[in-house]
Design an enzyme around this catalytic site. Sequence first.
Site, PDB file in Angstrom:
ATOM      1  N   CYS A 170       0.805  -1.223   0.000  1.00  0.00           N
ATOM      2  CA  CYS A 170       0.000   0.000   0.000  1.00  0.00           C
ATOM      3  C   CYS A 170       0.837   1.273   0.000  1.00  0.00           C
ATOM      4  CB  CYS A 170      -0.950  -0.011   1.195  1.00  0.00           C
ATOM      5  SG  CYS A 170      -1.998  -1.483   1.259  1.00  0.00           S
ATOM      6  N   HIS A 185      -2.973   6.968   1.970  1.00  0.00           N
ATOM      7  CA  HIS A 185      -3.477   5.660   1.569  1.00  0.00           C
ATOM      8  C   HIS A 185      -4.801   5.432   2.277  1.00  0.00           C
ATOM      9  CE1 HIS A 185      -4.148   1.475   1.139  1.00  0.00           C
ATOM     10  NE2 HIS A 185      -3.748   1.168   2.355  1.00  0.00           N
ATOM     11  N   ASN A 239     -10.330  -0.073   0.374  1.00  0.00           N
ATOM     12  CA  ASN A 239      -8.865  -0.051   0.336  1.00  0.00           C
ATOM     13  C   ASN A 239      -8.399  -0.619  -1.002  1.00  0.00           C
ATOM     14  OD1 ASN A 239      -6.125  -0.606   0.605  1.00  0.00           O
ATOM     15  ND2 ASN A 239      -6.286  -1.394   2.687  1.00  0.00           N
TER      16      ASN A 239
END
Length: 319
Positions: free
Chosen positions: A110, A246, A276
């Site tokens: 990520c 993020h 996500n």
Amino acid sequence: MTYARIAKSSRYLPEFAVSNDDLSQIMETSDEWIKTRTGISSRRISQQENTSDLAIQVAKQLLAGEDPAGVDLIIVATMSPDAYTPATAALVQAAVGAENAACFDLSAACSGFVYALDVAEKMLRRPGGMALVIGAETLSKLVDWQDRTTAVLFGDGAGGVLVKNDALEPHFLASQLKSYGHLAKFLSAGQTSPQPFPGPVTDLAPFKMNGREVYKFATHKVPEVITACLEEAGVGLAEVDLFLFHQANYRIVKQVARRLDLPEEKFPCNIAEYGNTSAASEAILLAELAEEGKAQAGDLVVLAGFGGGLTAAAQLVRL
């Protein structure tokens, strides 16, 4: 002398949206349970498109009006490539006709997009040169759809930027890329096991995550990395217009804002709609804000990522 800058941003999301209520039909969960713990209401799931397909759509948008032969570099940040080889970036190159570009994938989970952006800025030295930096994921193929602790979190999507080396002053002002390999066990996906010859090819292991430890890591290490990045540039927290994080969990974003003693308004989020999307999330958010006129030329922006590795990264950029 010329400098690299972000010339354009773009995003692409699969059309198929899966709501929390949809997930409650296939696992023991509820809209309220997911929202209160993550801030997520929905996520996009790819039906027929692979990671390269999403990345190609972004690349085509970024290169509209540009000569693909002028692209020097293509980096795709992903933890869910189409295959071990060829690289996703090579598939993008072929699709857009960027015949002169060096191509490779970058895997930093990520944090991948921030890592890739930093690498591209450092590699792009030819005056007038161009680089495509794309974060693209189809995480749905790595999810155990019976595990509500992870399945509710992830979505598919891609975002990216066109970087050009044509600015008369620096736009990439500072960066901090950090890795903490001793914490790797807290977040993993896609492991394979050694097989004795001529053993069968095994399936990839799904996501496994210690949510408590990842939350602790993100809310402590990300503020440290951001602070170090700004100190490197000699810029104060109050001078930054936007912090693009993020999009892992809304509670993490709120806690980081609190630790930095900054208003939440400086930390825009779109996790409610997309979930996500790992390496794609910061790029998707940047493109969305640019489309809405909320991220404009001249803005001072911090891009920050954290995730598997464990990794944490921050980049200070003048748009």
